[in-house]
Scaffold this motif. Structure first.
Motif, PDB file in Angstrom:
ATOM      1  N   ALA A 146       0.648  -0.901   0.125  1.00  0.00           N
ATOM      2  CA  ALA A 146       0.217   0.222  -0.167  1.00  0.00           C
ATOM      3  C   ALA A 146       0.896   1.492   0.094  1.00  0.00           C
ATOM      4  O   ALA A 146       1.527   1.564   0.375  1.00  0.00           O
ATOM      5  N   VAL A 147       0.279   2.481  -0.616  1.00  0.00           N
ATOM      6  CA  VAL A 147       1.741   3.203  -0.838  1.00  0.00           C
ATOM      7  C   VAL A 147       0.522   4.844  -0.823  1.00  0.00           C
ATOM      8  O   VAL A 147      -0.465   4.535  -1.307  1.00  0.00           O
ATOM      9  N   ALA A 148       1.451   5.051  -0.377  1.00  0.00           N
ATOM     10  CA  ALA A 148       0.540   6.546   0.166  1.00  0.00           C
ATOM     11  C   ALA A 148       1.189   7.694  -1.135  1.00  0.00           C
ATOM     12  O   ALA A 148       1.406   7.462  -1.851  1.00  0.00           O
ATOM     13  N   PRO A 149      -0.508   8.433  -1.022  1.00  0.00           N
ATOM     14  CA  PRO A 149      -0.279   9.452  -1.766  1.00  0.00           C
ATOM     15  C   PRO A 149       0.938  10.388  -2.197  1.00  0.00           C
ATOM     16  O   PRO A 149       1.050  10.427  -0.992  1.00  0.00           O
ATOM     17  N   GLY A 150       0.733  10.436  -3.248  1.00  0.00           N
ATOM     18  CA  GLY A 150       2.145  11.539  -3.986  1.00  0.00           C
ATOM     19  C   GLY A 150       3.511  10.216  -3.768  1.00  0.00           C
ATOM     20  O   GLY A 150       4.466  10.750  -4.014  1.00  0.00           O
ATOM     21  N   ALA A 151       2.918   9.248  -3.157  1.00  0.00           N
ATOM     22  CA  ALA A 151       4.190   7.885  -2.779  1.00  0.00           C
ATOM     23  C   ALA A 151       4.979   7.515  -4.467  1.00  0.00           C
ATOM     24  O   ALA A 151       3.605   7.851  -4.837  1.00  0.00           O
ATOM     25  N   ALA A 152       5.265   6.630  -4.709  1.00  0.00           N
ATOM     26  CA  ALA A 152       5.999   6.272  -6.211  1.00  0.00           C
ATOM     27  C   ALA A 152       5.099   5.082  -5.386  1.00  0.00           C
ATOM     28  O   ALA A 152       5.546   4.325  -5.421  1.00  0.00           O
ATOM     29  N   LEU A 153       5.218   5.013  -7.583  1.00  0.00           N
ATOM     30  CA  LEU A 153       4.435   3.437  -7.238  1.00  0.00           C
ATOM     31  C   LEU A 153       5.459   2.774  -8.247  1.00  0.00           C
ATOM     32  O   LEU A 153       5.893   2.442  -9.104  1.00  0.00           O
ATOM     33  N   ASP A 154       6.641   1.871  -7.371  1.00  0.00           N
ATOM     34  CA  ASP A 154       7.681   1.082  -7.340  1.00  0.00           C
ATOM     35  C   ASP A 154       7.637  -0.354  -8.519  1.00  0.00           C
ATOM     36  O   ASP A 154       7.127  -0.771  -7.788  1.00  0.00           O
ATOM     37  N   SER A 155       7.931  -0.026  -9.855  1.00  0.00           N
ATOM     38  CA  SER A 155       6.944  -1.452 -10.559  1.00  0.00           C
ATOM     39  C   SER A 155       8.499  -2.364 -10.564  1.00  0.00           C
ATOM     40  O   SER A 155       9.520  -1.979 -10.627  1.00  0.00           O
ATOM     41  N   PRO A 156       8.256  -3.520 -10.351  1.00  0.00           N
ATOM     42  CA  PRO A 156       9.327  -4.821 -10.335  1.00  0.00           C
ATOM     43  C   PRO A 156      10.712  -5.029 -11.826  1.00  0.00           C
ATOM     44  O   PRO A 156       9.294  -4.351 -12.385  1.00  0.00           O
ATOM     45  N   GLY A 157      11.217  -5.066 -11.561  1.00  0.00           N
ATOM     46  CA  GLY A 157      11.873  -5.064 -12.581  1.00  0.00           C
ATOM     47  C   GLY A 157      12.043  -6.243 -13.589  1.00  0.00           C
ATOM     48  O   GLY A 157      11.706  -6.384 -14.458  1.00  0.00           O
TER      49      GLY A 157
END
Length: 329
Positions: A146-157
């Motif tokens: 769960a990613v906070a608003p404004g934080a990055a959605l980090d896609s796996p390699g």
């Protein structure tokens, strides 16, 4: 009426209640979950519980958002007890993109996606006291995803795609006796890998194991029957794709009650104190219009009825071709 969670420069947390344009801190409250559990114990609504605390200092939520201080509107102190899940093929029009992605060689045969969608059209809105058709269901992860608003959605390699899904999410806390309590609704980005899903629909489970974001504000009360917002992909400061998205039961093939039943019918999901964030689906994807996102892009999901827009930049982890090694004890 809206609730949100934010953090101050000293690291302390707070809960804010917004009515109209004015937002004020809820005195003594540092977590929406705690406030909800207190409301359950007192036998009153979450809104009444928040208002019973009195009025705290005014707070500028737009400034907090710009400074990256908005938290998820509902979380859990132990991320393993927050469940991210969702249902698909729930919206009128949502089957078209999915059907094309999962099309079989024999054009005369209904795809499994279309069969599932038809089941929802025919039985997704049962009468009161009845159980309707079972929807498609998927698991996205726990609170660590769960990613906070404004934080990055980090896609796996290893991901083949990194695409947004603009949705409405239901936010829930499980009461002491195992009863699920819906706190309200929030904007959600049910971030997914559509290229992996298109490769084989049985890879849907893999494609959904990605981070997700929701918020920044939690709308209290019922979901409007018709919800219309805007989804954008922004690159170098300009929108490279923009499209409206629809939600609410007037635009869905399933009722909320039916979707909630088919999630919470499992005892596993009725553990006291747990938090659930359930994404209700969408019919709008930039991927369906041929957009290939890349690191540095920003997703924006906005709807005035849900308060501040949800924005998240996209990042991607470095690719690692080596397999994961499992140690033996």
């Amino acid at each position: 009426m809206f609730l949100s969670q934010l953090v101050f420069s000293d690291g302390s947390r707070a809960v804010a209640l917004r009515t109209g344009a004015e937002a004020r801190l809820v005195p003594g409250a540092t977590a929406t979950r705690d406030l909800a559990l207190d409301a359950i114990a007192a036998g009153r609504s979450l809104a009444d519980e928040a208002q019973a605390r009195g009025e705290g200092a005014a707070v500028d939520l737009a400034l907090a958002s710009a400074e990256g201080r908005m938290l998820l509107p509902l979380d859990h102190p132990d991320p393993a007890h927050l469940h991210l899940t969702g249902t698909g093929l729930t919206h009128l029009g949502s089957a078209a993109t999915r059907n094309a992605m999962h099309a079989k060689l024999d054009g005369d045969e209904l795809t499994d996606s279309m069969k599932m969608f038809r089941m929802g059209l025919e039985g997704g809105k049962p009468g009161a006291g009845q159980v309707g058709a079972q929807p498609e269901w998927f698991y996205k992860g726990n609170g660590h995803a769960a990613v906070a608003p404004g934080a990055a959605l980090d896609s796996p390699g290893f991901a083949l795609d990194a695409g947004e899904e603009p949705e409405i999410a239901g936010l829930y806390v499980i009461g002491p006796d195992g009863t699920p309590f819906r706190l309200g609704f929030a904007l959600g980005n049910e971030f997914s890998d559509h290229v992996t899903e298109r490769g084989n629909y049985l890879w849907l489970a893999h494609s959904k194991l990605r981070p997700a974001s929701y918020g920044p504000e939690l709308r209290l009360g019922d979901l409007p029957r018709h919800v219309e917002g805007t989804s954008r992909v922004i690159r170098d400061g300009a929108a490279i794709w923009e499209k409206p998205f629809l939600s609410g039961e007037a635009n869905m093939s399933h009722s909320l009650a039916n979707l909630e039943h088919h999630h919470f019918k499992y005892g596993l999901f009725r553990r006291p104190g747990d938090v659930h964030v359930h994404f209700f689906g969408t019919a709008t994807l930039s991927f369906a219009d041929g957009i290939a996102t890349r690191p540095g892009d920003e997703f924006e999901i906005a709807c005035d009825a849900f308060g501040l827009p949800l924005r998240n930049p996209l990042t991607q982890q470095p690719q690692d071709a080596a397999p994961v090694a499992v140690a033996i004890l």
